[in-house]
Design a protein around this motif. Sequence first.
Motif, short mmCIF file in Angstrom:
data_model
loop_
_atom_site.label_atom_id
_atom_site.label_comp_id
_atom_site.label_asym_id
_atom_site.label_seq_id
_atom_site.Cartn_x
_atom_site.Cartn_y
_atom_site.Cartn_z
N GLU A 161 0.82 -1.21 0.00
CA GLU A 161 0.00 0.00 0.00
C GLU A 161 0.86 1.27 0.00
O GLU A 161 0.54 2.24 -0.70
CB GLU A 161 -0.94 0.03 1.22
N GLY A 162 1.91 1.29 0.79
CA GLY A 162 2.77 2.46 0.89
C GLY A 162 3.45 2.82 -0.43
O GLY A 162 3.49 3.99 -0.82
N VAL A 163 3.97 1.82 -1.12
CA VAL A 163 4.63 2.05 -2.41
C VAL A 163 3.63 2.60 -3.42
O VAL A 163 3.92 3.56 -4.15
CB VAL A 163 5.27 0.75 -2.95
N VAL A 164 2.45 2.01 -3.46
CA VAL A 164 1.41 2.45 -4.40
C VAL A 164 1.03 3.90 -4.11
O VAL A 164 0.97 4.74 -5.01
CB VAL A 164 0.18 1.52 -4.35
N GLU A 165 0.81 4.20 -2.85
CA GLU A 165 0.41 5.56 -2.47
C GLU A 165 1.50 6.57 -2.80
O GLU A 165 1.24 7.65 -3.31
CB GLU A 165 0.06 5.62 -0.98
N GLU A 166 2.76 6.22 -2.54
CA GLU A 166 3.87 7.12 -2.86
C GLU A 166 3.95 7.40 -4.35
O GLU A 166 4.14 8.54 -4.77
CB GLU A 166 5.20 6.52 -2.38
N TRP A 167 3.82 6.36 -5.16
CA TRP A 167 3.88 6.56 -6.61
C TRP A 167 2.70 7.39 -7.11
O TRP A 167 2.87 8.26 -7.96
CB TRP A 167 3.96 5.22 -7.35
N LEU A 168 1.51 7.13 -6.62
CA LEU A 168 0.35 7.91 -7.05
C LEU A 168 0.51 9.37 -6.67
O LEU A 168 0.19 10.27 -7.44
CB LEU A 168 -0.94 7.34 -6.48
N THR A 169 1.02 9.62 -5.48
CA THR A 169 1.27 10.99 -5.06
C THR A 169 2.30 11.64 -5.97
O THR A 169 2.12 12.77 -6.43
CB THR A 169 1.74 11.02 -3.59
N ALA A 170 3.37 10.93 -6.25
CA ALA A 170 4.43 11.47 -7.11
C ALA A 170 3.91 11.76 -8.52
O ALA A 170 4.19 12.82 -9.09
CB ALA A 170 5.61 10.51 -7.17
N LEU A 171 3.15 10.84 -9.07
CA LEU A 171 2.68 11.00 -10.45
C LEU A 171 1.63 12.09 -10.62
O LEU A 171 1.41 12.57 -11.72
CB LEU A 171 2.12 9.67 -10.97
N THR A 172 1.01 12.49 -9.53
CA THR A 172 -0.02 13.53 -9.63
C THR A 172 0.43 14.86 -9.02
O THR A 172 -0.33 15.81 -9.02
CB THR A 172 -1.32 13.09 -8.94
N SER A 173 1.68 14.94 -8.55
CA SER A 173 2.11 16.18 -7.91
C SER A 173 2.96 17.02 -8.84
O SER A 173 3.71 16.51 -9.67
CB SER A 173 2.89 15.87 -6.63
N LEU A 174 2.87 18.32 -8.69
CA LEU A 174 3.70 19.23 -9.47
C LEU A 174 5.15 19.14 -9.05
O LEU A 174 6.04 19.37 -9.84
CB LEU A 174 3.18 20.65 -9.32
N GLY A 175 5.41 18.79 -7.80
CA GLY A 175 6.78 18.63 -7.33
C GLY A 175 7.52 17.56 -8.08
O GLY A 175 8.72 17.65 -8.33
N PHE A 176 6.81 16.51 -8.49
CA PHE A 176 7.40 15.42 -9.26
C PHE A 176 7.95 15.96 -10.58
O PHE A 176 9.06 15.66 -10.97
CB PHE A 176 6.33 14.35 -9.51
N LYS A 177 7.17 16.79 -11.24
CA LYS A 177 7.59 17.38 -12.51
C LYS A 177 8.85 18.23 -12.30
O LYS A 177 9.81 18.12 -13.05
CB LYS A 177 6.46 18.22 -13.10
N ARG A 178 8.85 19.05 -11.28
CA ARG A 178 10.01 19.90 -11.03
C ARG A 178 11.24 19.06 -10.73
O ARG A 178 12.34 19.34 -11.18
CB ARG A 178 9.71 20.86 -9.88
N TYR A 179 11.08 17.99 -9.95
CA TYR A 179 12.21 17.13 -9.61
C TYR A 179 12.81 16.51 -10.86
O TYR A 179 14.01 16.54 -11.07
CB TYR A 179 11.77 16.03 -8.64
N LEU A 180 11.97 15.94 -11.72
CA LEU A 180 12.47 15.27 -12.91
C LEU A 180 13.13 16.25 -13.88
O LEU A 180 14.13 15.91 -14.51
CB LEU A 180 11.34 14.52 -13.62
N LEU A 181 12.58 17.43 -14.02
CA LEU A 181 13.15 18.39 -14.94
C LEU A 181 14.52 18.88 -14.48
O LEU A 181 15.36 19.23 -15.29
CB LEU A 181 12.20 19.56 -15.16
N LYS A 182 14.77 18.86 -13.17
CA LYS A 182 16.07 19.26 -12.64
C LYS A 182 17.11 18.16 -12.80
O LYS A 182 18.29 18.42 -12.85
CB LYS A 182 15.96 19.65 -11.17
#
Length: 92
Positions: free
Chosen positions: A70-91
Amino acid sequence: MRVSGVIERFEELKKILRNWAIIRENEMEIIDPPFTITISKLERSITFKFEGRDVAILTDDSYTVESGFEGVVEEWLTALTSLGFKRYLLKS
């Protein structure tokens, strides 16, 4: 679960993940050993595999997550839907 949020961002995620995922027209596979996350735009589903075994299957209407993942799934869903994820990857 936020499956619809991930699916709605599918085209954006394809661009963001182009160097970190296997991208097809309507599907992408994110490899994060020992996990593989498959996002299917046509099936509107997200599947998590652990060492080749399905441990979570999420759709707009239902989800099944094996105990302990459950924790891994929740972390990935949060990452894939957050704007912070986009900023992290672009850096990176």
